[in-house]
Enzyme design. Structure first.
Site, PDB file in Angstrom:
ATOM      1  N   HIS A  36      24.399   2.373  -6.137  1.00 55.19           N
ATOM      2  CA  HIS A  36      24.834   1.473  -5.387  1.00 55.19           C
ATOM      3  C   HIS A  36      25.111   1.924  -3.871  1.00 55.19           C
ATOM      4  O   HIS A  36      24.743   1.290  -2.950  1.00 55.19           O
ATOM      5  CB  HIS A  36      26.577   1.321  -5.759  1.00 55.19           C
ATOM      6  CG  HIS A  36      26.425   0.096  -6.530  1.00 55.19           C
ATOM      7  ND1 HIS A  36      26.002   0.204  -7.954  1.00 55.19           N
ATOM      8  CD2 HIS A  36      26.724  -1.241  -6.413  1.00 55.19           C
ATOM      9  CE1 HIS A  36      26.282  -1.256  -8.500  1.00 55.19           C
ATOM     10  NE2 HIS A  36      26.841  -1.814  -7.590  1.00 55.19           N
ATOM     11  N   LYS A  98      32.773  -3.003 -16.998  1.00 58.78           N
ATOM     12  CA  LYS A  98      34.324  -3.061 -17.893  1.00 58.78           C
ATOM     13  C   LYS A  98      35.233  -2.676 -16.823  1.00 58.78           C
ATOM     14  O   LYS A  98      35.111  -2.070 -15.926  1.00 58.78           O
ATOM     15  CB  LYS A  98      33.838  -2.166 -18.887  1.00 58.78           C
ATOM     16  CG  LYS A  98      34.058  -0.790 -18.506  1.00 58.78           C
ATOM     17  CD  LYS A  98      34.416   0.308 -19.771  1.00 58.78           C
ATOM     18  CE  LYS A  98      33.793   1.692 -19.581  1.00 58.78           C
ATOM     19  NZ  LYS A  98      34.991   2.585 -19.207  1.00 58.78           N
TER      20      LYS A  98
END
Lengths: 179, 278
Positions: A36, A98
């Protein structure tokens, strides 16, 4: 249970509601912390990789001999929160992970009519059975944190934040909402 | 003096890596099965079923229970009448490398916490205790960081009431929320210095979760905290339900007149560890 296919588009996504369980078939891309950081740094060069695609926050184990992939469950999404608005701004359409997202991410998801899915957490062995192929795409030096293309079949997901910005927290009465 | 060769230690550690990562602890699986029977929330029940199925697939197919095969933490209890022939820490790290490579586990260790860099299998975290006797007890605890990141500790004033301590522990679980893969096993360390409390909290995770503390007062506290935590309604995978934690394990140690250190070390539902005595 609804089955959805990639490539996802705004029309398909628009039908999905927070809390709904779906099965996803098609292509997704793994990316977590370090990937990222790099994607955001090189955003202009990487736009094509991101546009209309689905990112899965996952760093699989090494691949055991004779298997398609090793254990491959979701990692904690909130660590990616600071990078997510930038990726959504260049057309990322969905994320799988999650746990909770920040308020800002939720707003940006709504703004771009994107979607955030939850995958069963801590079930990497079970999820590996739903992955039919894997291919290294970028950042090989990151090892398990590299970007891999995964072909998935009936990958079980729950809508965490839908394209209207509704969150599973709104329908869940637990401490999720209190935190 | 009983002599133990480092080669034996390396081989044992290597085997323990596979065992810990492929086979969910029996006590943890039993607790999951028992909560599955008791859970009334339909979605929570499905999530618990997925967790139990996952453990079965992992064991059967020799796949890691979770892709986060952790920063392996190795606990060593070395009998003072045993003599290690060779370099113990090197032997442990070599065993981890061999075991993790052979079992296709994940290389999640980076050599420098600040400059980061390439991930590898070692060095791991090693805790060594010197104990009576001539045996060597080795335990491998692959600690995933989704839950390790939720660790908390607080230095309380010694005059604080027990209610403040209870609140701190329950709040720590609340803060972890859905992020750290509930249902949790909550390890608590109370006493000593700051470092003692943190280590005790981690060691508490090694105790069988169906076994309460030997002291009645602590046993009562464990039960009360578990009941409070399971009223948070975080539930399996944070999607509501009665089962937010499978157990609360507390370990204590004497401390200073001026303080009351309390540490919380949460484990995800995939609480993995394997032990062998040489």
């Amino acid at each position: 249970m609804r089955r959805i296919l990639t490539p996802l588009n705004k029309e398909i996504i628009g039908k999905l509601k927070a809390g709904e369980e779906v099965l996803l078939t098609g292509t997704i891309y793994t990316a977590r912390d370090q990937a990222h950081k790099r994607l955001v740094k090189e955003i202009s060069k990487r736009k094509n990789l991101i546009k209309n695609q689905i990112i899965y926050y996952c760093g699989p184990t090494n691949t055991p001999r004779g298997k398609v992939i090793g254990s491959a469950g979701p990692t904690t999404s909130s660590r990616m929160d600071e990078f997510t608005p930038k990726l959504l701004s260049v057309g990322l359409i969905a994320m799988i992970g999650k746990g909770n997202r920040s308020k800002e991410v939720r707003q940006v998801i709504k703004k771009h009519k994107a979607i955030y899915f939850l995958a069963p957490a801590g079930c990497g062995a079970l999820l590996s059975k739903k992955i039919k192929a894997q291919k290294l795409i970028a950042y090989k030096d990151l090892g398990p944190e590299a970007i891999y293309e995964l072909k998935v079949k009936d990958f079980p997901l729950i809508v965490g934040i839908d394209s209207k910005g509704r969150s599973i927290d709104d329908i869940s009465y637990g401490a999720r909402r209190a935190t | 003096m009983r002599k133990i060769a480092v080669k034996t230690i390396t081989e044992t550690i290597s085997q323990l890596c596979a065992q810990a990562n492929f086979q969910l602890r029996k006590d943890v699986l039993a607790a999951l099965n028992s909560t599955y029977r008791k859970e009334t929330n339909a979605r929570a029940k499905r999530m618990l079923k997925a967790i139990i199925d996952n453990a079965q697939i992992a064991r059967r197919e020799k796949l890691a229970i979770c892709q986060d095969t952790g920063l392996p933490v190795v606990f060593v209890e070395l009998g003072q009448n045993a003599q290690i022939i060779g370099d113990l820490k090197q032997a442990i790290n070599k065993g981890i490398e061999l075991g993790y490579k052979k079992a296709s586990l994940r290389n999640s260790v980076i050599a420098d916490p600040l400059s980061r860099g390439k991930s590898r299998f070692s060095p791991v975290v090693i805790h060594i205790d010197l104990v009576k006797g001539n045996k060597l007890k080795l335990t491998v605890l692959p600690k995933g960081f989704g839950c390790e990141n939720k660790s908390l500790m607080k230095m309380f004033n010694p005059t604080v009431g027990i209610d403040a301590v209870k609140k701190f522990i329950v709040d720590a679980v609340k803060t972890a929320g859905p992020d750290a893969c509930p249902p949790y096993v909550v390890g608590i360390g109370i006493g000593g210095t700051a470092d003692t409390a943190n280590l005790l909290a981690k060691k508490a995770l090694l105790r069988q979760i169906n076994k309460h503390h030997a002291q009645k007062r602590i046993r009562v506290l464990e039960k009360e905290l578990l009941s409070k935590i399971n009223k948070l309604n975080i539930g399996p995978m944070g999607l509501d339900g009665k089962t937010t934690a499978l157990a609360v394990n507390i370990e204590t140690y004497p401390t200073h007149i001026a303080g009351l250190p309390v540490a919380v070390n949460i484990s995800c539902h995939a609480l993995r560890s394997a032990t062998k005595v040489l």
